[in-house]
Design a protein around this motif. Sequence first.
Motif, PDB file in Angstrom:
ATOM      1  N   VAL A   1       0.830  -1.204   0.000  1.00 44.89           N
ATOM      2  CA  VAL A   1       0.000   0.000   0.000  1.00 44.89           C
ATOM      3  C   VAL A   1       0.865   1.254   0.000  1.00 44.89           C
ATOM      4  CG1 VAL A   1      -1.699   1.296   1.319  1.00 44.89           C
ATOM      5  CG2 VAL A   1      -1.880  -1.196   1.163  1.00 44.89           C
ATOM      6  N   ALA A   2       1.859   1.266   0.881  1.00 44.65           N
ATOM      7  CA  ALA A   2       2.719   2.441   1.008  1.00 44.65           C
ATOM      8  C   ALA A   2       4.021   2.038   1.676  1.00 44.65           C
ATOM      9  CB  ALA A   2       2.031   3.523   1.832  1.00 44.65           C
ATOM     10  N   SER A   3       5.064   2.814   1.399  1.00 44.12           N
ATOM     11  CA  SER A   3       6.345   2.568   2.048  1.00 44.12           C
ATOM     12  C   SER A   3       7.027   3.897   2.327  1.00 44.12           C
ATOM     13  CB  SER A   3       7.243   1.666   1.193  1.00 44.12           C
ATOM     14  OG  SER A   3       7.565   2.304  -0.024  1.00 44.12           O
ATOM     15  N   ILE A   4       7.960   3.853   3.297  1.00 48.00           N
ATOM     16  CA  ILE A   4       8.690   5.061   3.667  1.00 48.00           C
ATOM     17  C   ILE A   4      10.113   4.685   4.037  1.00 48.00           C
ATOM     18  CG2 ILE A   4       7.899   4.932   6.078  1.00 48.00           C
ATOM     19  CD1 ILE A   4       7.828   8.051   6.020  1.00 48.00           C
ATOM     20  N   THR A   5      11.064   5.465   3.527  1.00 50.27           N
ATOM     21  CA  THR A   5      12.465   5.211   3.848  1.00 50.27           C
ATOM     22  C   THR A   5      12.842   5.963   5.118  1.00 50.27           C
ATOM     23  OG1 THR A   5      13.323   7.121   2.639  1.00 50.27           O
ATOM     24  CG2 THR A   5      12.927   5.113   1.366  1.00 50.27           C
ATOM     25  N   SER A   6      14.039   5.672   5.608  1.00 49.61           N
ATOM     26  CA  SER A   6      14.507   6.363   6.809  1.00 49.61           C
ATOM     27  C   SER A   6      14.675   7.856   6.544  1.00 49.61           C
ATOM     28  CB  SER A   6      15.835   5.759   7.278  1.00 49.61           C
ATOM     29  OG  SER A   6      16.820   5.885   6.256  1.00 49.61           O
ATOM     30  N   GLY A   7      14.872   8.212   5.281  1.00 47.98           N
ATOM     31  CA  GLY A   7      15.013   9.621   4.923  1.00 47.98           C
ATOM     32  C   GLY A   7      13.696  10.326   4.686  1.00 47.98           C
ATOM     33  N   GLY A   8      12.609   9.558   4.754  1.00 50.72           N
ATOM     34  CA  GLY A   8      11.289  10.164   4.606  1.00 50.72           C
ATOM     35  C   GLY A   8      10.690  10.094   3.214  1.00 50.72           C
ATOM     36  N   SER A   9      11.373   9.451   2.277  1.00 53.07           N
ATOM     37  CA  SER A   9      10.796   9.293   0.937  1.00 53.07           C
ATOM     38  C   SER A   9       9.665   8.281   0.984  1.00 53.07           C
ATOM     39  CB  SER A   9      11.864   8.817  -0.044  1.00 53.07           C
ATOM     40  OG  SER A   9      12.871   9.789  -0.176  1.00 53.07           O
ATOM     41  N   THR A  10       8.573   8.605   0.310  1.00 48.62           N
ATOM     42  CA  THR A  10       7.388   7.756   0.369  1.00 48.62           C
ATOM     43  C   THR A  10       6.991   7.253  -1.014  1.00 48.62           C
ATOM     44  OG1 THR A  10       5.950   9.687   0.198  1.00 48.62           O
ATOM     45  CG2 THR A  10       6.504   8.917   2.411  1.00 48.62           C
TER      46      THR A  10
ATOM     47  N   ASP B   1      -1.232   3.073  -6.533  1.00 48.28           N
ATOM     48  CA  ASP B   1      -2.120   3.998  -7.246  1.00 48.28           C
ATOM     49  C   ASP B   1      -3.503   4.055  -6.612  1.00 48.28           C
ATOM     50  OD1 ASP B   1      -0.830   3.278 -10.600  1.00 48.28           O
ATOM     51  OD2 ASP B   1      -0.145   4.661  -9.039  1.00 48.28           O
ATOM     52  N   SER B   2      -3.950   2.932  -6.063  1.00 51.64           N
ATOM     53  CA  SER B   2      -5.306   2.842  -5.524  1.00 51.64           C
ATOM     54  C   SER B   2      -5.508   3.685  -4.268  1.00 51.64           C
ATOM     55  CB  SER B   2      -5.653   1.389  -5.219  1.00 51.64           C
ATOM     56  OG  SER B   2      -4.715   0.835  -4.315  1.00 51.64           O
ATOM     57  N   VAL B   3      -4.422   4.113  -3.627  1.00 55.50           N
ATOM     58  CA  VAL B   3      -4.567   4.871  -2.380  1.00 55.50           C
ATOM     59  C   VAL B   3      -3.966   6.267  -2.456  1.00 55.50           C
ATOM     60  CG1 VAL B   3      -4.519   2.712  -1.080  1.00 55.50           C
ATOM     61  CG2 VAL B   3      -2.423   4.073  -1.278  1.00 55.50           C
ATOM     62  N   LYS B   4      -3.345   6.602  -3.570  1.00 54.08           N
ATOM     63  CA  LYS B   4      -2.724   7.930  -3.707  1.00 54.08           C
ATOM     64  C   LYS B   4      -3.759   9.030  -3.495  1.00 54.08           C
ATOM     65  CE  LYS B   4       1.189   6.935  -6.757  1.00 54.08           C
ATOM     66  NZ  LYS B   4       1.738   7.027  -8.129  1.00 54.08           N
ATOM     67  N   GLY B   5      -3.368  10.005  -2.695  1.00 59.67           N
ATOM     68  CA  GLY B   5      -4.266  11.119  -2.413  1.00 59.67           C
ATOM     69  C   GLY B   5      -5.210  10.859  -1.248  1.00 59.67           C
ATOM     70  N   ARG B   6      -5.284   9.611  -0.796  1.00 58.86           N
ATOM     71  CA  ARG B   6      -6.177   9.278   0.322  1.00 58.86           C
ATOM     72  C   ARG B   6      -5.408   8.797   1.550  1.00 58.86           C
ATOM     73  NH1 ARG B   6      -9.622   5.154  -0.059  1.00 58.86           N
ATOM     74  NH2 ARG B   6      -8.337   3.947  -1.524  1.00 58.86           N
ATOM     75  N   PHE B   7      -4.324   8.082   1.329  1.00 58.66           N
ATOM     76  CA  PHE B   7      -3.526   7.534   2.429  1.00 58.66           C
ATOM     77  C   PHE B   7      -2.215   8.299   2.557  1.00 58.66           C
ATOM     78  CE2 PHE B   7      -5.179   2.847   2.392  1.00 58.66           C
ATOM     79  CZ  PHE B   7      -6.481   3.322   2.446  1.00 58.66           C
ATOM     80  N   THR B   8      -1.730   8.406   3.788  1.00 60.61           N
ATOM     81  CA  THR B   8      -0.443   9.043   4.041  1.00 60.61           C
ATOM     82  C   THR B   8       0.360   8.196   5.019  1.00 60.61           C
ATOM     83  OG1 THR B   8      -1.408  11.243   3.737  1.00 60.61           O
ATOM     84  CG2 THR B   8       0.734  11.117   4.814  1.00 60.61           C
ATOM     85  N   ILE B   9       1.553   7.843   4.620  1.00 63.01           N
ATOM     86  CA  ILE B   9       2.451   7.108   5.510  1.00 63.01           C
ATOM     87  C   ILE B   9       3.432   8.099   6.118  1.00 63.01           C
ATOM     88  CG2 ILE B   9       4.097   6.539   3.659  1.00 63.01           C
ATOM     89  CD1 ILE B   9       4.552   3.835   5.100  1.00 63.01           C
ATOM     90  N   SER B  10       3.723   7.894   7.400  1.00 63.36           N
ATOM     91  CA  SER B  10       4.684   8.757   8.088  1.00 63.36           C
ATOM     92  C   SER B  10       5.381   7.932   9.153  1.00 63.36           C
ATOM     93  CB  SER B  10       3.989   9.964   8.712  1.00 63.36           C
ATOM     94  OG  SER B  10       3.038   9.561   9.668  1.00 63.36           O
ATOM     95  N   SER B  11       6.453   8.486   9.681  1.00 62.19           N
ATOM     96  CA  SER B  11       7.176   7.765  10.718  1.00 62.19           C
ATOM     97  C   SER B  11       7.709   8.724  11.763  1.00 62.19           C
ATOM     98  CB  SER B  11       8.321   6.949  10.113  1.00 62.19           C
ATOM     99  OG  SER B  11       9.301   7.804   9.559  1.00 62.19           O
TER     100      SER B  11
END
Length: 124
Positions: free
Chosen positions: A48-57, A61-71
């Motif tokens: 669904v989503a991924s995030i690197t240690s540097g914050g790149s996400t 396509d099915s969740v773009k604009g609706r979901f947000t990944i953060s850490s």
Amino acid sequence: QVQLVESGGGLVQAGGSLRLSCEASGINFQIYTMGWYRQAPGKQRELVASITSGGSTNYADSVKGRFTISSDNAKNTVYLQMNSLKPEDTAVYYCAAVLVLKFVETDSPEYDYWGQGTQVTVSS
């Protein structure tokens, strides 16, 4: 020992929101990419989503604009904010971690560690 513990799943009406949390222990966030997968009954597991240690996400396509990944690296916790939920978002959501070195050989490495999953159900 590595542990990934998800929380925050539940039942919500279409159009609603949920926030998933994944608390990680036993891993160093600086050398892992964190991801959220989901698997609906009868369907393949999807990233669904991924995030690197540097914050790149990165998002499906099915969740773009609706979901947000953060850490929050200080808390070793990854979040998935899910807005405008649809019935097709219903699935078990899994937190996962993959060693960043694996991306040297492939854009889609097999993740190393997995949580137990949390159910998200969106009613119409």
